[in-house]
Write a protein that holds these residues in place. Sequence first.
Motif, PDB file in Angstrom:
ATOM      1  N   LEU A 623       0.848  -1.188   0.000  1.00 44.93           N
ATOM      2  CA  LEU A 623       0.000   0.000   0.000  1.00 44.93           C
ATOM      3  C   LEU A 623       0.882   1.235   0.000  1.00 44.93           C
ATOM      4  N   ASN A 624       0.502   2.231  -0.800  1.00 47.65           N
ATOM      5  CA  ASN A 624       1.245   3.490  -0.862  1.00 47.65           C
ATOM      6  C   ASN A 624       0.361   4.616  -0.344  1.00 47.65           C
ATOM      7  N   GLY A 625       0.944   5.486   0.438  1.00 51.04           N
ATOM      8  CA  GLY A 625       0.174   6.625   0.949  1.00 51.04           C
ATOM      9  C   GLY A 625       0.977   7.436   1.947  1.00 51.04           C
ATOM     10  N   GLN A 626       0.270   8.305   2.663  1.00 48.70           N
ATOM     11  CA  GLN A 626       0.892   9.166   3.664  1.00 48.70           C
ATOM     12  C   GLN A 626       0.452   8.754   5.049  1.00 48.70           C
ATOM     13  N   ILE A 627       1.399   8.770   5.989  1.00 46.98           N
ATOM     14  CA  ILE A 627       1.068   8.444   7.374  1.00 46.98           C
ATOM     15  C   ILE A 627       0.225   9.575   7.960  1.00 46.98           C
ATOM     16  N   THR A 628      -0.940   9.222   8.486  1.00 46.28           N
ATOM     17  CA  THR A 628      -1.788  10.214   9.153  1.00 46.28           C
ATOM     18  C   THR A 628      -1.813  10.012  10.663  1.00 46.28           C
ATOM     19  N   GLN A 629      -1.535   8.772  11.117  1.00 44.68           N
ATOM     20  CA  GLN A 629      -1.450   8.497  12.558  1.00 44.68           C
ATOM     21  C   GLN A 629      -0.372   7.441  12.794  1.00 44.68           C
ATOM     22  N   LEU A 630       0.373   7.609  13.887  1.00 40.14           N
ATOM     23  CA  LEU A 630       1.397   6.628  14.237  1.00 40.14           C
ATOM     24  C   LEU A 630       1.489   6.580  15.759  1.00 40.14           C
ATOM     25  N   ASN A 631       1.109   5.455  16.331  1.00 36.58           N
ATOM     26  CA  ASN A 631       1.122   5.291  17.787  1.00 36.58           C
ATOM     27  C   ASN A 631       2.088   4.166  18.130  1.00 36.58           C
ATOM     28  N   LEU A 632       3.258   4.540  18.638  1.00 40.22           N
ATOM     29  CA  LEU A 632       4.285   3.549  18.941  1.00 40.22           C
ATOM     30  C   LEU A 632       3.981   2.778  20.223  1.00 40.22           C
ATOM     31  N   GLN A 633       3.073   3.298  21.062  1.00 38.28           N
ATOM     32  CA  GLN A 633       2.698   2.582  22.280  1.00 38.28           C
ATOM     33  C   GLN A 633       1.759   1.421  21.964  1.00 38.28           C
ATOM     34  N   THR A 634       0.797   1.687  21.075  1.00 41.73           N
ATOM     35  CA  THR A 634      -0.163   0.637  20.722  1.00 41.73           C
ATOM     36  C   THR A 634       0.205  -0.068  19.422  1.00 41.73           C
ATOM     37  N   ASN A 635       1.290   0.387  18.787  1.00 42.60           N
ATOM     38  CA  ASN A 635       1.751  -0.187  17.517  1.00 42.60           C
ATOM     39  C   ASN A 635       0.681  -0.130  16.428  1.00 42.60           C
ATOM     40  N   ASP A 636       0.016   1.025  16.346  1.00 42.83           N
ATOM     41  CA  ASP A 636      -0.993   1.245  15.307  1.00 42.83           C
ATOM     42  C   ASP A 636      -0.467   2.274  14.313  1.00 42.83           C
ATOM     43  N   ILE A 637      -0.747   2.033  13.045  1.00 42.41           N
ATOM     44  CA  ILE A 637      -0.367   2.983  11.996  1.00 42.41           C
ATOM     45  C   ILE A 637      -1.547   3.156  11.054  1.00 42.41           C
ATOM     46  N   LEU A 659      14.546   4.305   5.276  1.00 41.94           N
ATOM     47  CA  LEU A 659      14.419   5.727   4.980  1.00 41.94           C
ATOM     48  C   LEU A 659      15.596   6.165   4.125  1.00 41.94           C
ATOM     49  N   ALA A 660      15.389   7.179   3.329  1.00 45.85           N
ATOM     50  CA  ALA A 660      16.464   7.720   2.508  1.00 45.85           C
ATOM     51  C   ALA A 660      17.546   8.309   3.392  1.00 45.85           C
ATOM     52  N   ASN A 661      18.784   8.003   3.084  1.00 47.17           N
ATOM     53  CA  ASN A 661      19.962   8.580   3.742  1.00 47.17           C
ATOM     54  C   ASN A 661      20.003   8.317   5.249  1.00 47.17           C
ATOM     55  N   LYS A 662      19.327   7.231   5.712  1.00 49.76           N
ATOM     56  CA  LYS A 662      19.346   6.928   7.142  1.00 49.76           C
ATOM     57  C   LYS A 662      19.401   5.417   7.338  1.00 49.76           C
ATOM     58  N   PRO A 663      20.605   4.862   7.437  1.00 54.91           N
ATOM     59  CA  PRO A 663      20.730   3.413   7.639  1.00 54.91           C
ATOM     60  C   PRO A 663      20.162   2.999   9.004  1.00 54.91           C
ATOM     61  N   ASN A 664      19.792   1.724   9.113  1.00 56.56           N
ATOM     62  CA  ASN A 664      19.308   1.149  10.373  1.00 56.56           C
ATOM     63  C   ASN A 664      18.116   1.922  10.947  1.00 56.56           C
ATOM     64  N   SER A 665      17.200   2.298  10.070  1.00 55.13           N
ATOM     65  CA  SER A 665      16.030   3.058  10.517  1.00 55.13           C
ATOM     66  C   SER A 665      15.085   2.168  11.311  1.00 55.13           C
ATOM     67  N   THR A 666      14.306   2.797  12.191  1.00 52.54           N
ATOM     68  CA  THR A 666      13.289   2.089  12.989  1.00 52.54           C
ATOM     69  C   THR A 666      11.975   2.840  12.890  1.00 52.54           C
ATOM     70  N   LEU A 667      10.945   2.276  13.516  1.00 52.35           N
ATOM     71  CA  LEU A 667       9.632   2.922  13.502  1.00 52.35           C
ATOM     72  C   LEU A 667       9.680   4.329  14.067  1.00 52.35           C
ATOM     73  N   SER A 668      10.572   4.545  15.037  1.00 55.43           N
ATOM     74  CA  SER A 668      10.645   5.872  15.664  1.00 55.43           C
ATOM     75  C   SER A 668      11.160   6.939  14.707  1.00 55.43           C
ATOM     76  N   ASP A 669      11.754   6.537  13.571  1.00 50.75           N
ATOM     77  CA  ASP A 669      12.233   7.507  12.580  1.00 50.75           C
ATOM     78  C   ASP A 669      11.112   7.978  11.666  1.00 50.75           C
ATOM     79  N   LEU A 670       9.987   7.267  11.685  1.00 43.88           N
ATOM     80  CA  LEU A 670       8.854   7.689  10.867  1.00 43.88           C
ATOM     81  C   LEU A 670       8.110   8.827  11.542  1.00 43.88           C
ATOM     82  N   LYS A 671       7.438   9.628  10.727  1.00 42.59           N
ATOM     83  CA  LYS A 671       6.637  10.710  11.290  1.00 42.59           C
ATOM     84  C   LYS A 671       5.388  10.920  10.444  1.00 42.59           C
TER      85      LYS A 671
END
Length: 904
Positions: A623-637, A659-671
């Motif tokens: 699926l392609n799109g834009q993140i509108t919600q990201l909850n790292l406590q409940t692991n919902d996106i 992520l571009a130009n960021k090796p070893n990225s994690t969920l916390s790097d998303l926004k």
Amino acid sequence: MRNKKLASAILSSLIVTSLAGTPVLATDSTSGTSKNNVKLSFPDVKSDYWGIRHISKLAIEGIIEGYEDGAYRAENSVSQQDVLIMAVRMMGLQDEVNNMTSTTVFPDFMLVDSYARNYVAVALQKGLITNEEEKERSSGDKSKENWGQRKATREWVAEIVIRAIGKGAFAQSLSQTQTTFNDNSSISATSLGYVNAAVALKVVDGFEDGTFQPKGAVTRAQMAAFLSRSQKELTSLPAHAKKGYLTTLTSGTIGLMDKEGNTSTYKISPNTVFYGNKNDTAIDPKELQETYEVSIVEVNGVAYYVEIIKDELQMDIKEGKLLKLNMSTMKATLDDFESYDLASDVAVTDTEGRGLSLGDIVTGSTIQLRKSKIVNTDKYTSIIVKQVPVNKTANGAIQNLNKDAAQITLLDTESGQPESYNFSSALIITSTDNSLADLNSLHIGDVVEYTIKNSEVVKISVKKQADVGVSIEGTFKEFSEDKSTLLINKTTGKPVDAYELSENVKVVINGLTNASIYDLAAGDQLKLEVLNNKVTLITVANRSIENLYFAKIVGYDQNLKLLSVIDNKGEPHAYILTDSVSISYAGMKLPLSNFSGTFTVGKYVDLLVAQKKVTQVQMSTQLNGQITQLNLQTNDITLKTDSGQSLSFKLQYAPVVELANKPNSTLSDLKVGDTISLQISFDQSIVTKITTSKTAMYKTVITNVNSKQITVTDESNSQYVISLDGVPIVKPDQTAGSINDFVVDDYVKLSFNGATVVRAEIATPVIGKVTAVNAASSSLTVQDFTGKSQVINAGTNFGVKLNGGSDYNFASIKVGDRVQVMKDASDKLIIQVAATAKREVDNYSSVVNQMYLKSTSAGDKTSYSLYPRAYYHKGTDIVGPSSFVSGDIITIYVLDNKIVEIEK
């Protein structure tokens, strides 16, 4: 100042001015006051403030004053008592205020502060207000402030101003006429005529939403504007204001003549401001012409403010080619075969106001004879030499082309000045290959050799053709057999036209990612971007592809081939599938006969729907799109898909994140707001990977051809090493490129899918000198440092910035400016205007490729890196950077903090 009765004196015919530019208001750091204690400005009113014109004018006239701290506080509401103070002063009644010996006692409903008492008393005497009207108004006013301290409303101010300029009778005649404002019913009946009169006399107008807002408060800046605009209606001008016809204007003086023939001369201050009658923007004094009706504000014989009232020439003008000039009889014969008498002291100038003598005029020159209509004389007092006969062959660039009027403007390469000529009836045009051509082959920006005979163009030879970009709209008809050309039915011009496609033409269809020319259908409404007669971009305007992402299969009837799904919003859909439908699973294409065995009830599919018909079905794996919600406590996106759908997922396991130009990225790097691609397992139970999609502009710092790598910097100056091995590279002309095409300091638009570069588009900016500007069509012609000219049509999606990033506007771009033009990552055209300065050379270092300059004032930058393809020249002679030595005075042009041009 001197005054004299004009008897038989003859006005000088042309205003000679050597003012270098548009004067600005005094910017003294404290009071903004001249040496003669004339208030010229206020420290809190900036030179670009919308009301600066009116505030300055009334300050010089002594009508308005600031607060004790010197500020004007333009956005503060003006009180009723202060409105009357300003109006009384404008009416020239200050002496009556000063001479009042008795103390006026005001009724309880009309209390004022002591400083305003005498002004309000005079206002009552002169009928600007009445006790009866104010008593009635006060009865409905629930404010606790004294009458004088209350905020003046727009309708009340309209009454005061109209009465102050003696137009009360005019207002009464309009008292039964309804205004066109949306809130007409909110205007008090007693104020209606005054509002109508104020609008008719252009003292005040309404708001953009169509309202007048009669009960709205008036700011101090608005009050200054109301009074300033109303002064043209005064029968008796304020004490310091003078009105008349312009007779002379030099760098130090201005001359006026009133309707009785009296002339007056006033000094011009370096702080004098000039305004026209079109808007509130200061103008160059050169825009004033003799016999224009003007108004000035003077103090002690010095005119600090000048404005045009009417820009109508009161001149008798004869223009034509000079056939004969008899200096003994002072007669000039033009090509109408009429002879005209010249005054003995006739003034002769060129079109720039430079003085000439009668003996300088060459027979055959186009001249203009002038005499003033406001002076009783039969003799012409001035001659303007508009053009001498021209015979030459020269090189230049086409700056303007009027085929209907058979006229052309050329920018002469040697002089750098524009020249306008008519076409000869025997005009010959040749193309770059020396073949004969017609007018339609010429474009603004073409570099040409041209021949002039008797001021007419007889030959034009195109040496370099300009890059010309245009937009075409029409209906798609068909492709040529080899798909290299498309035919469209155009909305204007030729009914059917053919356009060649560029090698990497881009196609945009709403909702369809990676669209190509094969997705176009007959009848599509197209917008074509055409560069040098080749289509680079096709946008389909009337058709979109509907994407149903992650739709749940609820049924499939194999006999009817009827597929039923429910989208993520719970809406049902049913489609008949045909053999032409593209069906894919795990990257494999399947025939329709295998559909029911794989795509079972409960599975999620992605459907592509065009005109209510399914064109593609695939098992949902991405699926392609834009993140509108990201909850790292409940692991919902939650993401919003390209088609506008909103889908939520539970991240049961930590997915791989790229992520571009960021090796070893994690969920916390998303926004929130990131554009992502979310991949799920084939059984559709787990989110396995999240990759971001990013397109950004970078500047090339280093190229390594052997390793196929480039080092780039982003807008925050962070540096990255990018591998382009196997990556499609596209050159600025949309043809395929290679690693060898990258040049240091050029830009590259990189498209990332996660950490992987999927496309690299070289963006070589156009850097050069502006040779023509057309603000109406938002186009400009830029001549680069190789001499090639390019016409750039900015369209509507553009931005203009000064070096350093501050916003600028297109209308402020001037011929002679140096600019850099390129598109950013979002395809918005960015025009950056270079900073320019005249500096003294200290030395040049070839080791670090830097130019060192001597400091002229504190804070001066003394060292600059040089752009790799910078233009160094003395006149038209190209020189090297090492030719500049200590003590040389040079002009530098700076873009992105690098020198792009040095002129000695």
